[in-house]
Scaffold this motif. Structure first.
Motif, PDB file in Angstrom:
ATOM      1  N   THR A  54       4.533   6.240 -10.282  1.00 58.06           N
ATOM      2  CA  THR A  54       4.100   7.562  -9.808  1.00 58.06           C
ATOM      3  C   THR A  54       2.653   7.523  -9.342  1.00 58.06           C
ATOM      4  N   ALA A  79      10.694  14.839  -2.359  1.00 55.24           N
ATOM      5  CA  ALA A  79      11.466  14.308  -3.476  1.00 55.24           C
ATOM      6  C   ALA A  79      12.781  15.059  -3.644  1.00 55.24           C
ATOM      7  N   THR A 131      13.278  12.734 -13.066  1.00 51.64           N
ATOM      8  CA  THR A 131      14.013  11.613 -12.467  1.00 51.64           C
ATOM      9  C   THR A 131      14.198  11.731 -10.956  1.00 51.64           C
ATOM     10  N   GLU A 138      13.860  11.259  -7.027  1.00 47.25           N
ATOM     11  CA  GLU A 138      13.519  10.086  -6.235  1.00 47.25           C
ATOM     12  C   GLU A 138      12.955  10.488  -4.875  1.00 47.25           C
ATOM     13  N   LYS A 147      12.826   8.722  -1.062  1.00 41.97           N
ATOM     14  CA  LYS A 147      13.339   7.632  -0.231  1.00 41.97           C
ATOM     15  C   LYS A 147      12.376   7.357   0.930  1.00 41.97           C
ATOM     16  N   ASP A 154      11.362   2.861  -2.359  1.00 43.87           N
ATOM     17  CA  ASP A 154      11.765   4.062  -3.081  1.00 43.87           C
ATOM     18  C   ASP A 154      10.816   4.344  -4.242  1.00 43.87           C
ATOM     19  N   ASN A 174      11.021   5.939  -7.807  1.00 43.20           N
ATOM     20  CA  ASN A 174      12.076   6.268  -8.759  1.00 43.20           C
ATOM     21  C   ASN A 174      11.562   7.138  -9.898  1.00 43.20           C
ATOM     22  N   GLY A 175      11.217   8.368  -9.589  1.00 47.65           N
ATOM     23  CA  GLY A 175      10.838   9.311 -10.634  1.00 47.65           C
ATOM     24  C   GLY A 175       9.359   9.633 -10.659  1.00 47.65           C
TER      25      GLY A 175
END
Length: 203
Positions: free
Chosen positions: A53, A144, A171, A173, A175, A188, A190-191
């Motif tokens: 993050t 997101a 959670t 994502e 892309k 990506d 992922n969270g």
């Protein structure tokens, strides 16, 4: 004799059903009374993005409202609605196959609206508590997805004021179509994870 046995059987079923209905009504009434004795809390916090993050966000802040009521000694449950914002940081490259060029794109800020069930267990004469928020985090701005919310927390009770530290996991994502470190692939996120500290007011 058969009639007497049938009559006795039906009477027994009727008494058991009546008792079960009475028990359900009693439990329901008790729960309603417990809900009525609950209270509202509002809070605000700041967060520090963790793990991947921190590649797309430098800062997090949020605020929330919750209603809690005690179901057994020291255990409270209820609902929570919140707003949390991850400020955008850094950039990525978007590939344009039509002309073979790339464009630098700044990462978006992302905001979520968490809606969750929440619970707390108090110990040491209600001086400290541990809790958990579990629900959904609806994305309201940014690129997101909507995701699940998981947020364990630990607090210190100062009376009307609580000090709270928590670990926030969303959670959702993001892309990415292209990144220079992964030529031909996708990058990506992922969270959204963060460590948060904040203050809460009870009324």
């Amino acid at each position: 004799m058969k009639r007497i046995l049938c009559f006795a059987m039906f009477m027994s079923i009727g008494i058991i059903s009546l008792q079960a209905q009475t028990d359900v009504e009693t439990v329901t009434d008790d729960m309603i009374e417990k809900v009525k004795t609950g209270g509202f809390k509002i809070g605000a916090d700041i967060g520090f993005p963790l793990s991947g993050t921190s590649d797309i966000s430098s800062f997090n802040f949020g605020f929330y409202g919750t209603y809690l009521f005690e179901v057994v000694d020291n255990l409270e449950v209820g609902g929570l609605i919140a707003y949390t914002h991850f400020s955008g940081d850094g950039y990525y490259y978007r590939y344009h196959p039509s002309d073979g060029t790339t464009t630098r794109v700044n990462n978006d800020s992302n905001s979520f609206l968490p809606i969750a069930a929440t619970g707390r267990y108090h110990f040491m004469d209600h001086s400290f508590f541990a809790g958990l928020d579990l629900g959904f985090a609806v994305n309201v701005s940014g690129d997101a997805d909507t995701g699940m919310l998981f947020r364990p927390k630990f607090g210190y009770n100062l009376g009307m004021i609580n000090l709270i530290a928590s670990f926030q996991v969303i959670t959702a994502e993001v892309k990415r179509p292209y990144h220079p470190d992964y030529v031909g692939g996708a990058w990506d996120v992922n969270g959204f994870n963060s460590f948060n500290v904040g203050v809460e007011y009870s009324f």
